[in-house]
Design an enzyme around this catalytic site. Sequence first.
Site, PDB file in Angstrom:
ATOM      1  N   CYS A   1      37.076  50.925 -47.593  1.00 25.13           N
ATOM      2  CA  CYS A   1      38.085  50.896 -46.529  1.00 25.13           C
ATOM      3  C   CYS A   1      38.997  52.096 -46.741  1.00 25.13           C
ATOM      4  O   CYS A   1      38.549  53.138 -47.231  1.00 25.13           O
ATOM      5  CB  CYS A   1      38.848  49.571 -46.536  1.00 25.13           C
ATOM      6  SG  CYS A   1      39.662  49.207 -48.104  1.00 25.13           S
TER       7      CYS A   1
ATOM      8  N   HIS B   1      44.799  29.778 -70.153  1.00 26.38           N
ATOM      9  CA  HIS B   1      43.649  29.903 -69.236  1.00 26.38           C
ATOM     10  C   HIS B   1      42.515  29.060 -69.798  1.00 26.38           C
ATOM     11  O   HIS B   1      41.822  29.462 -70.731  1.00 26.38           O
ATOM     12  CB  HIS B   1      43.236  31.371 -69.122  1.00 26.38           C
ATOM     13  CG  HIS B   1      42.293  31.649 -67.994  1.00 26.38           C
ATOM     14  ND1 HIS B   1      40.967  31.288 -68.013  1.00 26.38           N
ATOM     15  CD2 HIS B   1      42.488  32.252 -66.781  1.00 26.38           C
ATOM     16  CE1 HIS B   1      40.384  31.653 -66.897  1.00 26.38           C
ATOM     17  NE2 HIS B   1      41.287  32.242 -66.116  1.00 26.38           N
TER      18      HIS B   1
END
Length: 630
Positions: free
Chosen positions: A27, A552
Amino acid sequence: MAKYEKLAKEIIKYVGGAENVNSVSHCITRLRFRLKDESKADDTALKNLSGVVTVMHSAGQYQVVIGNHVPMVYAEVCEVGGFTNESLTNNEEEDAPKGIFNKLIDIVTGCFQPVLGPLCASGIIKGLNALLAFLLGESFSASGTYAVLNAIGDAIFYFFPIILGYTAAKKFKVNVVVGMLIGAAFCYPTIQADTLSAAGEAMGNLPFVGNYFATFMGVPFVAANYTTTVVPVIIIVAFAAFIQKYANKWIPEMLRNFFVPFFVLIISVPIGLLIIGPVVSAFTSLLTDGFAAIYNFSPVVSGLVVGFAWQILVIFGLHWAIIPLAIMNIGNMGYDTILVGQFGTTFALTAALLAMCLKMKDKNKRTLVVPAIISGFFGVTEPGIYGFALPEKKPFIFSCIAAAIGGGVFTFLGGQQYVIGGLGIFGTVSFISESGDPTSMYYSFICIAVSMIVGFLLTYFFWSDHTNEESQITLNNKENKEIIASPLTGNVIPLKNVKDDAFAQGALGNGIGIIPSEGKVVSPVDGTISVLFPTLHAIGITSDSGVELLIHIGLNTVQLNGEGFKAHVKQGDKVRKGQLLLDIDLKAIEKAGYSTETPIIITNTKDMLDILPTDKKNVIRNDDLITVVF
C-alpha cells in the site's frame, strides 16, 4: 531501484525466505505479505533493518512498514524473490486469513489498495479544478480546460464499478476483463434508477427495497444508481468467481475460452441486478444511515470519535471498512461527513513529532525524526507513529486527543468533503464543492491549526525524553527496588530460551520465562490490571510503584480465541499480590498444538536501572521471581 536490492534480500530472508511467501503486495507505506508460516519470520531482525520502520500482524497479513519509498522496495522484493504482483501459490486456503472479520477486511483492502493512489490523484485534480473555478470565476468554469480537467478527475468516480470490477476480479481470481464487464454493466446508462424513473411510472413497490420500473423475465428489477457505488460490484464479482469455478469444471477445455465468460456473465449480472445489488445497497444504506444518525445527533461527537480512533484503526488496517461508506456518501449526496472527523490526524501527529524533536536529547534521534515530520505533513504518518510516537506512548495518545479536538471543531463548523482527495495538506482542496464554494476548505485550515496546536502543546509540556536519565538517577543515589512474585508454579527458563524471537531477544523488555505445571495465574504485585486481552492469553499489570508487567500465557495462544482460559478479573481492576487472575487449561493448550511457555516481561525496562531474574530452576506461586531496580 538497485539501491534497495540489499534491503529486499534481507526482508525476504527474514520473512522466512521466498519459499515461505504465498503472496506480496503493498500500500502507501507497507509491504503486505501472506506467509505460509508466520512463525518462520523474524520480527526483531526485520525491525532492526535500516529502511524498515516496524512489523505488524493484522487481518491475516504480515506487514513490513517501510515508508514513502515502499513502491521501490516492493519492486526489488518482487525482482529478488521472483514474485509477480499477482503471484499466489496454489495453497489458496492456507493463504486466506482466518476468521470472518479478517476475511472481510482482507477483501476490502485487496480491492481498494490498488485504487488508492489513483483515487487520491483524481481527488486532487478535482479539488484543484474547483479551486481554479473559484479563483477565476465563471469564464474558467465554462472553458474547455475546466471540462478536460473535470473529466480526468471525475472518471474514476463515475466509472468506479469498472475499476473495482478489475481489482475485485484479481482478488477473487476471475478473468479481469469479465470483472470489468460486470462493472461496466452496472454503469450502463439505461439501467440506472434515474433513467428508468424518468421514462415512466413505477410498476410496483417491494417491501424494504422500494419501487421498480422494469422486469427481467417477469422478475421485478429494482434499479439503483450504480455509478460511483463500491460494495455491490465487489460482492457480485465474488459470486462470479463461484460461477467461474464450476464453469471451468463442467465445460470442456476446448470450449472454455468463450463459454466460461458467457455463463459467468449471463448468470452473475442478472442475479446481481435482481438480488445482490438491491440487498447490498439496502444494507450499506443502513450503515451510512447509522453514521448519519450519529452525525445528526451531534456533529461534534461524530468528529471527536472518528478523529480519536482513526490512527488506531489505521494501525490495524480497519479504516478500510469506513472508506467505502464515505465514497458512497459522496456518490449519493455529493458530499461526505464521516471522514471529515479524521482530517486533523496527520497534522496532530506531525505537531507531536515536532514537539518531540525540540525536546529530544539524542542528536541522532532528532535527525531521524525530521523526515518523519516532513512526510507526516504530506499525509504519510507510519514512520512517525511506529518510529517515535507509539514507542513513547504519550505522544501518540496526545496526537489522538488533538485529532479528536480538531475533528470535533471541523464537524461542528459543518465541514463537508466533496471528493476522496489527497493526503495531508493536499487534502484541503477536497473540501471545495463542485460549484466552487470554498467554505469547508477554510474550515479545514482551522482544523489543521487546532489539531497542530493541541498536539504540539500537549506533547511539549507533558512528555519528557528519558534519555540519559538513568545516569542522573545513579548520581542522585536514589535507588529503589520492587520484588516481582511468580504468577505461576513451574519450571523457570531464561527469557533468551523462550521459543519466540520477539520475547527471546528482549524486543518487548527484559524478564523471565516459566513452563507452568498447573493452571493458576496469580498477581505478582499489588497494582492495577492495565490490559486484559479479549482472548485472555495475555494480561498486563501496572504495579503501585510503576513497574509495568506483561504475563503472556503460552506462545501464539491468541489463536485459541479464549478457549481454555477463564478470567477472574477485568481491565481496570485493582489487585493484590497473590490474587487469582486466571484459570488456564494447560492440557487444552498443548492439545491444540501450542507451547505453554509463559514469558513474564517488564515492558518499561528502559525506565529501570536493572532487571534481576531469579536463579532458581523451579518456582511456586508467590515465590520471588524478578527484582526490579529503579
